[in-house]
Write a protein that holds these residues in place. Sequence first.
Motif: not given
Length: 552
Positions: A470-489
């Motif tokens: 349940s903790a996922l509901a309000t968890a913080s989010q951090n997008i990582l800058e990989t500079g390629d075709d990956l979306l990583v967070f």
Amino acid sequence: MSGIHKDKSNGEWWRNGVIYQIYPRSFCDANGDGIGDLPGIVEKLDYVKSLGVDAIWISPFFKSPMADFGYDVSDYRDVDPIFGNLADFDRVIDKAHSLGLKVIIDQILSHTSDQHAWFEESRASRDNAKADWYVWADAKEDGSAPNNWMSNFGGSAWRWCTRRRQYYLTNFLKEQPDLNLHNPEVQEQLLADLRFWLDRGVDGFRLDAINHAFHNQSLQDNPGRPVKLDENGLPPVNSYEYQWHIHDKSQPENLVFLQRVRALLEEYPGAMTVGEVGDDNTHKIMAEYTTENRLNMAYSFDLLSEDCSAQFLRDTLEKNRQVIEEGWPCWSISNHDVPRSFTRWNKGFDSETAMARAPMFLLMQLMLRGSVCLYQGEELGLPEADVAFEDLQDPYGINLWPEFKGRDGCRTPMPWFNGGEINAGFSKVKPWLPVAEEHYHLAASVQEDEQHAMLNRFRALLKWHAELPSALATASQNILETGDDLLVFERADEGDAERYFVALNLGQEAAEIDLPEAFAGSEDITPEGFAGALNGGKIELPAAAARIFLKK
């Protein structure tokens, strides 16, 4: 994993929940007139429940001359006969609630139909009781419009009325005059109409184009905007794109009105609002509109764009994180106004990879901080339909054809059966839009018993999501800058007791990324059906692959 992610103890069932949009004209025709209706929705609610969603959002079904297919309301408190009647709507509420589904309905508070009784009275003279219920303005000395504001559908936002010898404002079609919410009487009436539906049992509202509710009373011209030329060196098709929309929408008075809307909904435990906001500074508006007791959440057009590159998504999500703070987004990649995501976001990809990318994008939405809105047919992997000009119904497309084909391609009827049934089981007569030929083999009945079909992939993903801590509901989010075709967070709950690492490959080629040391020994919780592997501390990701790790 254990626990349910929806926190209903404080009535916030919508937080991190999944909403399923139903476009009633195209969902299911129960009475055989070629147009979907409310009884058709009742008939298919068991199917909707089987998907694993939390709520349905029903696009407009109110009485309307249908110039814009229900977004031009002529009576806020009645059902248009083509959809049924109020008793049919009550059955929708009863059936949905019996299945544990919440019901959200559209509300269009910025404008009405020009056939609404309010407008009929308002345009009759300059001194009647509703003379100031709409936005009226005198012509300039040369008879031209009061200012340079443009309609969303192209051309001037002003229409001439011969009876009042004045212009009225219309941000959309000429048949959709803008209400004057600066008038307190208009606000009171709209709040009373919201209460009518709340008393009837609805669980919330999707507020259409809500940042258009107020205009700047100075009627100043909007400043010009540098236009982007297309590949042929030509400017935009729609004249709306030639301006910065400073004065015709997103006015500060709207913030106070939204607090009044929120105060009303708080009288009904669990009721919520999600606002549609399209603006030159979308993230700022989303932040303003979802804080200080205004909307519960908002969605924009950012993920309804043509661009779905990893860099675009990184930039968009990071900007949203920086600006929205304690506000709440609702992520949607398809709806009734834009080409279907299966086509829009898979340009240049072969069909097999495209089929793998659709569940990947759903996984992305489910793991982002915010809620999710799915559009009917996404779960079937429906591509955009190619509707011939002679079959077009959308005035937007008819007006701008052929450079813009309008919105009919995403509004064609749902394909329910493919076994000799005419119109794929949507209707027994010719439907208002043709069922796309390429949709027949994707019908729900075809996919129902195929474990790896798109429909069952979506069901499995929504079930997996519902079982996350349940903790996922309000968890913080951090997008990582990989500079390629990956979306990583990364996602982390308060105190870092639970941390998630999410990696998705949006590109054409295989890629790899190091699993951060902080996630060493973490659990791979990637749902079934996604390629990829962890090999010696490196995450290997083929095209359309994803891996998710949980560290406790």
